[in-house]
Design an enzyme around this catalytic site. Structure first.
Site, mmCIF file in Angstrom:
data_model
loop_
_atom_site.group_PDB
_atom_site.id
_atom_site.type_symbol
_atom_site.label_atom_id
_atom_site.label_comp_id
_atom_site.label_asym_id
_atom_site.label_seq_id
_atom_site.Cartn_x
_atom_site.Cartn_y
_atom_site.Cartn_z
ATOM 1 N N LEU A 211 -6.197 75.415 88.911
ATOM 2 C CA LEU A 211 -6.548 74.994 90.267
ATOM 3 C C LEU A 211 -8.009 74.561 90.396
ATOM 4 O O LEU A 211 -8.402 74.021 91.430
ATOM 5 C CB LEU A 211 -6.215 76.099 91.276
ATOM 6 C CG LEU A 211 -4.712 76.338 91.480
ATOM 7 C CD1 LEU A 211 -4.474 77.474 92.466
ATOM 8 C CD2 LEU A 211 -4.007 75.077 91.949
ATOM 9 N N ASN B 85 -9.981 79.638 83.775
ATOM 10 C CA ASN B 85 -11.104 78.836 83.238
ATOM 11 C C ASN B 85 -11.803 78.019 84.322
ATOM 12 O O ASN B 85 -11.884 76.798 84.268
ATOM 13 C CB ASN B 85 -10.636 77.944 82.080
ATOM 14 C CG ASN B 85 -9.532 76.977 82.472
ATOM 15 O OD1 ASN B 85 -8.848 77.182 83.472
ATOM 16 N ND2 ASN B 85 -9.361 75.923 81.701
ATOM 17 N N HIS C 5 -2.890 80.832 74.662
ATOM 18 C CA HIS C 5 -2.970 79.427 74.247
ATOM 19 C C HIS C 5 -3.164 79.474 72.730
ATOM 20 O O HIS C 5 -4.222 79.873 72.258
ATOM 21 C CB HIS C 5 -4.165 78.790 74.970
ATOM 22 C CG HIS C 5 -4.596 77.464 74.454
ATOM 23 N ND1 HIS C 5 -4.560 76.323 75.216
ATOM 24 C CD2 HIS C 5 -5.107 77.091 73.256
ATOM 25 C CE1 HIS C 5 -5.015 75.297 74.516
ATOM 26 N NE2 HIS C 5 -5.361 75.739 73.312
ATOM 27 N N ASP D 34 1.489 73.459 83.109
ATOM 28 C CA ASP D 34 0.118 73.331 82.590
ATOM 29 C C ASP D 34 -0.616 72.252 83.395
ATOM 30 O O ASP D 34 -1.319 71.404 82.834
ATOM 31 C CB ASP D 34 0.091 73.035 81.085
ATOM 32 C CG ASP D 34 -1.325 73.150 80.507
ATOM 33 O OD1 ASP D 34 -2.231 73.608 81.224
ATOM 34 O OD2 ASP D 34 -1.510 72.766 79.339
HETATM 35 ZN ZN LIG Z 1 -3.672 75.920 77.285
#
Ligand SMILES: [Zn+2]
Length: 437
Positions: free
Chosen positions: A75, A106, A191, A317
């Site tokens: 977001l 992140n 990830h 994603d």
């Molecule tokens: Zn990722």
């Protein structure tokens, strides 16, 4: 009292093994008991043409599903509101049929402290039209060196921890993260990217990377970390979820581990089945994502993994970037594409209609029951008494993707102009229609 009667839809509620054409009632923001439905119908009929308190929605030909959950969304707020805000991202989610989204940490500052989680929760309460659930970082500042305070993140209300965008390379640090996560009862989302193997890779290592002279990102760079996660899930007897699985080898490893009862799971994003690395030959940065688009062999393996239940969760994603950031040389462009407003259409079109890998009941389950179970969410069902988060889907509606019509603040999608079959036509959160076509 506020009441809504959704008439004659095909109610699909995988949590209750329900699939029938029936009326569904919502009273005061909650799913009503079935006995209430006929009472509301009668009340509505007796009111005749007078203005009624009971809103009626004609759902003939539509699917009435529990509100969909996307557990992998960026977001960009705080810190990068020129790409997306919690408000615009939530509107994009509503337009895509999602009533709950899980956002990645992140941001700037990184969501590695209770202060940032509280800020995100407050901002979401003030501005978001869907439920926004934050995740916390595994490591401080996503640096992979020192664990964040996982206990206090849990207390602040995160639903999982993840360093998404980054990957913890130190296996011992990851082991401790999984042990802390087990203590607080939430999964670790990973990830999967081995930095040594991947180096400066930007596209799948193979024919097209060689031909185009772009640095390759080998499938083994993902598979090595999926293997590591399987070993740690077994060692710690706890849940690790592999985000955006892209490689055939990852599917094989997860399949074998799940057959042995290991607490490992995998998710699929639409671009990894809609496209292959052949698409990068025009150097369009809207085909640059991490992990990268892979070969047809990988796409086929992912489709099989979805069909046999190895890969159990669908997600976007959603990674918004501004035009000026993507309109640079391929090597220099940021990874990722927006996905909230196209993912349901792409998955319905590809998985249900074109390739016939799963039916629509399973598709809805992969967007509701599966993420709700993994993240222990009070969502993803139409049980009586549940919060009335409901998505109405027209499974056969043909429509064209138009990026200039997106609710998202960003436009970085490779799917502009694609004709798809199936989409959400109304999104209801807590009994309120937050979006309709
Ligand atoms: Zn990722």
């Amino acid at each position: 009292m506020s009441a809504i009667l959704i008439r004659n839809g095909r109610v699909i509620d995988p949590a209750n093994k329900r699939d029938e054409v029936v009326d569904l009632a919502i009273i005061d923001g909650r799913i009503a008991q079935r006995s209430e439905v006929s009472r509301l119908r009668q009340a509505k009929a007796s009111q005749g043409s007078q203005k009624s308190e009971i809103e009626e929605i004609d759902a003939k030909g539509l699917i009435v599903a529990p509100g969909l959950i996307d557990m992998h969304v960026h977001l960009r707020e705080p810190g990068f509101s020129h790409k997306e805000t919690i408000e615009s991202g939530a509107r994009a989610a509503a337009a895509g049929g999602f009533t709950t989204i899980v956002c990645m940490p992140n941001t700037s500052p990184v969501a590695d402290s209770p202060a940032t989680i509280t800020w995100v929760n407050d901002r979401a309460a003030d501005t978001a039209c869907v439920n926004v659930l934050p995740t916390g970082a595994v490591s401080k500042n996503l640096a992979g060196e020192e664990l964040a305070s996982i206990g206090s993140l849990a207390e602040a209300g995160v639903v999982a921890i993840t360093d998404d965008g980054h990957c913890i390379q130190n296996h011992e640090l990851m082991r401790r993260a999984v042990e802390y996560a087990r203590m607080v009862g939430m999964p670790v989302l990973d990830h999967c990217q081995d930095y040594n193997l991947v180096g400066n890779g930007v596209v799948n290592e193979g024919y097209w990377s060689t031909l185009l002279g772009l640095p390759g990102w080998p499938a083994a760079g993902e598979e090595a970390i999926v293997m590591r996660n399987i070993l740690l899930a077994e060692l710690c007897d706890h849940y690790i979820h592999c985000q955006h699985v892209s490689a055939a080898g990852s599917v094989r490893l997860i399949r074998e581990a799940r057959a042995r009862g290991i607490k490992i799971s995998g998710e699929v994003c639409p671009h990894h089945i809609a496209l292959t690395d052949e698409a990068i030959q025009n150097f369009d940065t809207n085909y640059k994502m991490n992990p990268p688009l892979r070969s047809q062999r990988d796409v086929d393996a992912i489709l099989e993994g979805i069909a046999d239940g190895t890969l159990s969760i669908l997600a976007s994603d959603h990674a918004p970037h501004a035009g000026f950031e993507k309109e640079v040389e391929f090597d220099a462009a940021p990874f990722g594409i927006v996905g909230l407003e196209t993912e349901l259409g792409l998955f319905l079109d590809l998985l249900v209609h074109k390739h016939r890998k799963i039916d629509i009941v399973r598709l809805i389950e992969m967007y509701t029951v599966e993420p709700a179970k993994l993240l222990k969410l009070d969502a993803g069902t139409l049980s009586a008494g549940a919060k009335a988060d409901v998505t109405l889907i027209d499974p056969d509606l043909e429509w064209r993707v138009k990026i200039d019509k997106f609710e998202s603040a960003s436009r970085n999608s490779p799917f502009d102009g694609w004709k798809l079959r199936g989409r959400a036509v109304r999104t209801i959160v807590g009994g309120e229609t937050v979006w309709k076509s």
